[in-house]
Design an enzyme around this catalytic site. Sequence first.
Site, PDB file in Angstrom:
ATOM      1  N   GLU A   1       9.829  -3.706  10.133  1.00  0.00           N
ATOM      2  CA  GLU A   1      10.113  -2.390   9.555  1.00  0.00           C
ATOM      3  C   GLU A   1      10.740  -1.460  10.587  1.00  0.00           C
ATOM      4  O   GLU A   1      10.169  -1.214  11.658  1.00  0.00           O
ATOM      5  CB  GLU A   1       8.824  -1.767   8.983  1.00  0.00           C
ATOM      6  CG  GLU A   1       9.091  -0.399   8.354  1.00  0.00           C
ATOM      7  CD  GLU A   1       8.015   0.089   7.388  1.00  0.00           C
ATOM      8  OE1 GLU A   1       7.119  -0.691   7.031  1.00  0.00           O
ATOM      9  OE2 GLU A   1       8.088   1.264   6.992  1.00  0.00           O
TER      10      GLU A   1
ATOM     11  N   LYS B   1      -0.805  -9.487   3.175  1.00  0.00           N
ATOM     12  CA  LYS B   1       0.026  -8.967   4.273  1.00  0.00           C
ATOM     13  C   LYS B   1      -0.841  -8.054   5.110  1.00  0.00           C
ATOM     14  O   LYS B   1      -1.586  -7.242   4.565  1.00  0.00           O
ATOM     15  CB  LYS B   1       1.247  -8.205   3.750  1.00  0.00           C
ATOM     16  CG  LYS B   1       2.046  -7.550   4.880  1.00  0.00           C
ATOM     17  CD  LYS B   1       3.438  -7.123   4.446  1.00  0.00           C
ATOM     18  CE  LYS B   1       3.518  -5.804   3.751  1.00  0.00           C
ATOM     19  NZ  LYS B   1       3.037  -4.633   4.538  1.00  0.00           N
TER      20      LYS B   1
ATOM     21  N   ASP C   1       0.838  -1.207   0.000  1.00  0.00           N
ATOM     22  CA  ASP C   1       0.000   0.000   0.000  1.00  0.00           C
ATOM     23  C   ASP C   1       0.874   1.259   0.000  1.00  0.00           C
ATOM     24  O   ASP C   1       0.367   2.378  -0.021  1.00  0.00           O
ATOM     25  CB  ASP C   1      -1.026  -0.006   1.144  1.00  0.00           C
ATOM     26  CG  ASP C   1      -0.382  -0.069   2.518  1.00  0.00           C
ATOM     27  OD1 ASP C   1       0.860  -0.107   2.602  1.00  0.00           O
ATOM     28  OD2 ASP C   1      -1.138  -0.078   3.508  1.00  0.00           O
ATOM     29  N   SER C   2       2.193   1.065  -0.046  1.00  0.00           N
ATOM     30  CA  SER C   2       3.110   2.191  -0.272  1.00  0.00           C
ATOM     31  C   SER C   2       2.785   2.857  -1.606  1.00  0.00           C
ATOM     32  O   SER C   2       3.200   3.985  -1.854  1.00  0.00           O
ATOM     33  CB  SER C   2       4.560   1.696  -0.276  1.00  0.00           C
ATOM     34  OG  SER C   2       4.727   0.623  -1.163  1.00  0.00           O
TER      35      SER C   2
ATOM     36  N   ASP D   1      -1.002  -6.263  -0.044  1.00  0.00           N
ATOM     37  CA  ASP D   1      -1.222  -5.601   1.243  1.00  0.00           C
ATOM     38  C   ASP D   1      -2.724  -5.393   1.432  1.00  0.00           C
ATOM     39  O   ASP D   1      -3.373  -4.834   0.539  1.00  0.00           O
ATOM     40  CB  ASP D   1      -0.572  -4.204   1.199  1.00  0.00           C
ATOM     41  CG  ASP D   1       0.599  -4.068   2.141  1.00  0.00           C
ATOM     42  OD1 ASP D   1       0.743  -4.910   3.044  1.00  0.00           O
ATOM     43  OD2 ASP D   1       1.381  -3.117   1.953  1.00  0.00           O
TER      44      ASP D   1
ATOM     45  N   GLU E   1      -0.825  -5.575   8.826  1.00  0.00           N
ATOM     46  CA  GLU E   1       0.028  -4.917   9.824  1.00  0.00           C
ATOM     47  C   GLU E   1      -0.470  -5.220  11.236  1.00  0.00           C
ATOM     48  O   GLU E   1      -1.681  -5.278  11.479  1.00  0.00           O
ATOM     49  CB  GLU E   1       0.029  -3.400   9.587  1.00  0.00           C
ATOM     50  CG  GLU E   1       0.669  -3.004   8.267  1.00  0.00           C
ATOM     51  CD  GLU E   1       0.733  -1.492   8.075  1.00  0.00           C
ATOM     52  OE1 GLU E   1       0.373  -0.736   8.998  1.00  0.00           O
ATOM     53  OE2 GLU E   1       1.157  -1.080   6.979  1.00  0.00           O
TER      54      GLU E   1
END
Length: 258
Positions: free
Chosen positions: A177, A110, A42-43, A81, A112
Amino acid sequence: MKNKIKKIIEKKSKSKIVCLTAYSKNIAQILDNHADIVLVGDSLGSVLYNYDTTRKVNLKMMIEHTKSVRMGIKKSLLVIDLPYKTYRNKSEALKNSKIALKETKCDAVKIEGGARVKEIVHHLVKNKIPVLGHIGITPQTVKGKFKSKGRSEIEKNKLIRDARALEDSGAFGIVLECVYSDISKKITNLINIPTIGIGASVNCDGQVLVTDDILGLTNAKIKFVKKYTNIKKVIKSAVLKFKKEVKSSKYPTKRYSY
Ligand code: KIV
C-alpha cells in the site's frame, strides 16, 4: 480453497491479479468471477461507518459483513481482514482466524505488518490458515497523516525485509500500500509470491481498490483512486423517477398491484 490459492500464486508474472473489496452480498455477486480476490477490508470502517480510523472496526462487524459477502461469492477467493487487536500474538491470531473462517466460510485472512508479524503468519499457515500480508502503509498502525513508503534507503530496506519475512513465513501474497514504484518493482522481482498494489504502481503482480471508490460512491480524493463510474448519478436518477411517479400516482400501476 487450496487450489484457488495455488492458481493465484501461479498468476505471478503471467497474468495480473484483480482484487476488489466487498462489504455485502449484492456487490459481491457482481464481483464474483471477475475479481480473482474479493476482500472484505476493514476499510468498511471509514467507507460505511464514517470512522476516522480502522482501529474502531471489530471482529464481529467483519464477520457479519463477510457472511453477507460469502452469499455472493462462488468463484473468487474470499479474504477477510483481521481487524486491529485481533492478532497481537500467535494464539490470539489463531483463535480469531479460526472463528472468522468457521463463521464466514471465507478462504483466507489478511493481516497488516511485515517482519513484526512473521511468527504469527507462520503459526497461522502451519495451522492451515492461508494468509495475505499487507505492508507499506498499514492503516491499523498509522499515527497521523498517511505517507507513502519507500523513498529513503532505510524505508526501502525495511520494505524488502518485510516482504521477504512474509514470504518466508508462508504468506501466499502481499498487499503493497502506497509504496514507491521502484521499490514495488524490486520487491515484485525479488519474491516468488504475488504482490498486489494499492497506490504502488503498475509494477505489482495485481491491483486492489475499494469498490465503493471506483464506483464513485465515496468522495475519496486519494492520488491512486480512479473513479470508473459515477453510480451516485444513476441512483439519484432512479430515486427521482420513483419520487415523481409516487407524487403523481403513476406508481404503482395495475401491473405492480395485487
Ligand atoms: O481495508 C481494505 O480495504 C484494504 C485494502 C484497500 C487493501 O486493506
